[in-house]
Design a protein around this motif. Structure first.
Motif, PDB file in Angstrom:
ATOM      1  N   THR A 340       0.826  -1.214   0.000  1.00 56.04           N
ATOM      2  CA  THR A 340       0.000   0.000   0.000  1.00 56.04           C
ATOM      3  C   THR A 340       0.858   1.261   0.000  1.00 56.04           C
ATOM      4  OG1 THR A 340      -0.087  -0.025   2.423  1.00 56.04           O
ATOM      5  CG2 THR A 340      -1.845  -1.184   1.247  1.00 56.04           C
ATOM      6  N   GLU A 341       2.172   1.106  -0.116  1.00 58.76           N
ATOM      7  CA  GLU A 341       3.088   2.234   0.006  1.00 58.76           C
ATOM      8  C   GLU A 341       3.818   2.521  -1.305  1.00 58.76           C
ATOM      9  OE1 GLU A 341       5.280   2.086   4.018  1.00 58.76           O
ATOM     10  OE2 GLU A 341       4.762  -0.004   3.621  1.00 58.76           O
ATOM     11  N   ARG A 342       4.533   3.639  -1.297  1.00 57.27           N
ATOM     12  CA  ARG A 342       5.388   3.979  -2.425  1.00 57.27           C
ATOM     13  C   ARG A 342       6.618   4.721  -1.923  1.00 57.27           C
ATOM     14  NH1 ARG A 342       1.761   7.539  -6.230  1.00 57.27           N
ATOM     15  NH2 ARG A 342       0.372   5.799  -5.793  1.00 57.27           N
ATOM     16  N   LEU A 369      11.085  -4.160   1.213  1.00 55.42           N
ATOM     17  CA  LEU A 369      10.731  -2.749   1.449  1.00 55.42           C
ATOM     18  C   LEU A 369       9.508  -2.652   2.352  1.00 55.42           C
ATOM     19  CD1 LEU A 369      11.199  -1.186  -2.103  1.00 55.42           C
ATOM     20  CD2 LEU A 369      12.484  -0.565  -0.042  1.00 55.42           C
ATOM     21  N   GLN A 370       8.612  -3.590   2.230  1.00 60.38           N
ATOM     22  CA  GLN A 370       7.403  -3.558   3.050  1.00 60.38           C
ATOM     23  C   GLN A 370       7.624  -4.128   4.446  1.00 60.38           C
ATOM     24  OE1 GLN A 370       4.025  -5.398   1.213  1.00 60.38           O
ATOM     25  NE2 GLN A 370       2.651  -5.011   2.916  1.00 60.38           N
ATOM     26  N   ALA A 371       8.471  -5.178   4.538  1.00 64.94           N
ATOM     27  CA  ALA A 371       8.516  -5.933   5.791  1.00 64.94           C
ATOM     28  C   ALA A 371       9.842  -5.908   6.538  1.00 64.94           C
ATOM     29  CB  ALA A 371       8.157  -7.404   5.492  1.00 64.94           C
ATOM     30  N   ASN A 372      10.948  -5.614   5.882  1.00 66.05           N
ATOM     31  CA  ASN A 372      12.260  -5.681   6.523  1.00 66.05           C
ATOM     32  C   ASN A 372      12.543  -4.377   7.275  1.00 66.05           C
ATOM     33  OD1 ASN A 372      15.152  -5.449   6.945  1.00 66.05           O
ATOM     34  ND2 ASN A 372      15.382  -7.225   5.608  1.00 66.05           N
ATOM     35  N   GLU A 380      14.416   5.261   5.167  1.00 67.23           N
ATOM     36  CA  GLU A 380      13.626   6.182   5.993  1.00 67.23           C
ATOM     37  C   GLU A 380      12.128   6.034   5.758  1.00 67.23           C
ATOM     38  OE1 GLU A 380      15.748   9.685   4.514  1.00 67.23           O
ATOM     39  OE2 GLU A 380      16.673   9.885   6.485  1.00 67.23           O
ATOM     40  N   LEU A 381      11.659   4.770   5.777  1.00 66.85           N
ATOM     41  CA  LEU A 381      10.244   4.482   5.545  1.00 66.85           C
ATOM     42  C   LEU A 381       9.459   4.302   6.828  1.00 66.85           C
ATOM     43  CD1 LEU A 381      10.705   1.891   2.639  1.00 66.85           C
ATOM     44  CD2 LEU A 381       9.897   4.248   2.419  1.00 66.85           C
ATOM     45  N   GLY A 382      10.156   4.288   7.965  1.00 67.26           N
ATOM     46  CA  GLY A 382       9.469   4.090   9.237  1.00 67.26           C
ATOM     47  C   GLY A 382       9.220   2.620   9.507  1.00 67.26           C
ATOM     48  N   PRO A 383       8.581   2.304  10.638  1.00 66.78           N
ATOM     49  CA  PRO A 383       8.287   0.904  10.978  1.00 66.78           C
ATOM     50  C   PRO A 383       7.378   0.270   9.935  1.00 66.78           C
ATOM     51  CG  PRO A 383       7.937   2.349  12.864  1.00 66.78           C
ATOM     52  CD  PRO A 383       8.116   3.234  11.679  1.00 66.78           C
TER      53      PRO A 383
END
Length: 430
Positions: A340-342, A369-372, A380-383
Motif C-alpha cells: 500500500t506504500e510507495r 521494502l514492506q517488511a524488513n 527512511e520508511l518508518g516501521p
C-alpha cells in the motif's frame, strides 16, 4: 543518508529492540504472493486456520534446517543446492528470529564454502553472506558475521589466481556487507582502498589507449567500482573532499573503456560524486568540467558503428541522465510501489543504495521494502505497516473490478476501431 554518522545513528536506534521484528505471520497475502515457492506455506495457512499455519511454518523451518545441515555435505552439488535454497529463503521471507539463533552455524558454513569451495559454490556463499547481514540488520550480530568473513573476502579479492567468478561475487558482497555491518569508518575506508586497487587498473593510459582486459576481469573491476561508489554514500565530509580531489579527475578515464558496463558504472559514479560534492558545497566547481561534459555528451549520442545496438541504446539512455546530473544537478526520479506504500528514488545516492540491495534480494525487493525493518530504516520508511486481511481483500476486489473495467474498455475500443476500419474500406471502394 549524507554521512556515515547519520546512517549508523539511524541503524543503531532500537534495532530489533523498540520495534519487534516483522514476522512471517504479519506479512500481507499480496506481498507474499510475489515471493517464491516459500510463500506457499502462508497461502495454505490462510485457508486452514491456525493449525495449518503452525504446520506450514514447521515444515518451512524443517526445510531450512535441512539446507543448513547440507552446507557441510561431502557433495559439492549438494552444498551448492543448500546455499541456493538458503539464499532464496532469505531473499523472500523475514527470518530474523530463526537466523539469529543459527547465525554462527550459518557463518561457519559460509566461511567453509568460501575457503574450500570452487567458483559457483564460492559465489553462492558470498551472496548468502550479504543476505545474512540484510536479515540481521545493522548491529552486533552482523558486525560479528563481517568480522569473521572480511579477511577471507579480502584474500579472495586480492588473489589474482583465485576463481574469477568468486572474485566478482566477493567484490559485490563485501561492499554491501560493509555498508550494513561495518562499525568503524576507518575500516570502511580501508575496504574502499581494496576496491580502488582493482578498478583503477581499468584507467585509460596517458596516450588514450585502454589496457587489454578480458571481459571477466572487466566485470570484476566494474563490480569493485560499484561497491566503492556504494560506500561513498556513507563517507564523512572530510573523506569525500579527499576522494573528490584524488579520484574525480581520474574517473573520466574509465569512460573510454571498451566494456559498456564499466562505462555506465563510471558515468553513474561520476554523477554520484557531483551530487555529494554539491550537497557539501552548492558552488562546487570542477576544473575539467567542460572536457567532462563533452565526453558525457559524446557517450549520450554515441553512434560508433563498432558497438552493438543494444549497448549503444542502453548507454545513451544512462548518459543522458548523467549529463543532466553533471551540467544541471538534475536527477530523473522514479517511484517504487510496494503493498500500500510507495517510495521515490530521487537521488543518485538513493539509486546506488537501492540497486545494491535489489541485486541480492531480486524479486523479493518489494517484500523487503514492506517488511524488513532494517531496509525500511535505510530508506527512511518508518516501521513496517501491518495490513489486515480485510483491507487486503478489499484491495484485491478493487483491483479485480479495475481489471474488468479495463477489459471492457479494451473490447469497446477494439470494436469501435473495427467499425472505423470497415468504413474506411467502404469509402475506398466507391
Amino acid at each position: 543518508m549524507s554521512s556515515w554518522g547519520e546512517f549508523r545513528s539511524r541503524q543503531r536506534r532500537g534495532q530489533h529492540g523498540n520495534v519487534q521484528p516483522f514476522s512471517d505471520e504479519d506479512a500481507s497475502i499480496e506481498t507474499l504472493s510475489h515471493c517464491s515457492s516459500f510463500s506457499d506455506a502462508t497461502s495454505v495457512a490462510d485457508e486452514g486456520g491456525e493449525a495449518s499455519e503452525d504446520t506450514a511454518q514447521e515444515d518451512f523451518q524443517y526445510k531450512l534446517k535441512g539446507f543448513i545441515d547440507s552446507t557441510v555435505d561431502k557433495s559439492a552439488k549438494t552444498r551448492q543446492g543448500a546455499l541456493d535454497g538458503l539464499k532464496t529463503a532469505m531473499a523472500t521471507r523475514i527470518l530474523y528470529e530463526f537466523i539469529s539463533e543459527r547465525r554462527m552455524t550459518i557463518t561457519d558454513s559460509i566461511e567453509r564454502c568460501l575457503k574450500k569451495g570452487k567458483g559457483e559454490e564460492q559465489r553462492a556463499a558470498a551472496s548468502l553472506a550479504c543476505l545474512l547481514c540484510i536479515q540481521l540488520g545493522s548491529g552486533i550480530e552482523s558486525e560479528e558475521v563481517l568480522k569473521t568473513l572480511k579477511p577471507i573476502f579480502k584474500n579472495i579479492l586480492a588473489d589474482g589466481s583465485a576463481n574469477i567468478q568468486a572474485r566478482q561475487a566477493v567484490a559485490t558482497s563485501l561492499g554491501l556487507c560493509t555498508l550494513v555491518a561495518e562499525d568503524d569508518i576507518l575500516d570502511v575506508h580501508a575496504t574502499m582502498e581494496c576496491f580502488e586497487n582493482l578498478f583503477t587498473r581499468s584507467y585509460a593510459r596517458a596516450d588514450g589507449t585502454c589496457p587489454s582486459i578480458s571481459p571477466q576481469t572487466s566485470q570484476l573491476y566494474t563490480n569493485a567500482l560499484l561497491s566503492w561508489a556504494l560506500l561513498l554514500t556513507i563517507c564523512t565530509a572530510s573523506q569525500l573532499k579527499d576522494i573528490l580531489r584524488k579520484y574525480l579527475p581520474k574517473l573520466p578515464k574509465l569512460l573510454e573503456s571498451e566494456d559498456v558496463n564499466m562505462r555506465i558504472a563510471a558515468g553513474e559514479t561520476i554523477a554520484l560524486l557531483f551530487e555529494l560534492a554539491r550537497d557539501m558545497d552548492a558552488d562546487f566547481e570542477f576544473d575539467q568540467w567542460e572536457e567532462l561534459c563533452d565526453k558525457l555528451n559524446a557517450l549520450a549520442t554515441d553512434c560508433n558503428k563498432h558497438r552493438a545496438k543494444t549497448d549503444k541504446r542502453k548507454q545513451r539512455s544512462v548518459f543522458r541522465d548523467v549529463l543532466k546530473a553533471v551540467e544541471e544537478g538534475d536527477f530523473q526520479s522514479e517511484t517504487i510501489r510496494f503493498g500500500t506504500e510507495r517510495m521515490t528514488i530521487d537521488s543518485w545516492v538513493r539509486k546506488r543504495t537501492y540497486d545494491a540491495f535489489r541485486e541480492f534480494v531480486g524479486s523479493g525487493m518489494n517484500y523487503h521494502l514492506q517488511a524488513n525493518e532494517f531496509i525500511r530504516d535505510v530508506f527512511e520508511l518508518g516501521p513496517p505497516i501491518l495490513v489486515d486481511s480485510a483491507t487486503m481483500k478489499a484491495m484485491k476486489i478493487s483491483r479485480f473490478e479495475r481489471h474488468l473495467h479495463n477489459s471492457a474498455a479494451f473490447k469497446a475500443r477494439t470494436k469501435a476501431r473495427s467499425k472505423f476500419r470497415d468504413k474506411r474500406v467502404d469509402v475506398g471502394e466507391f
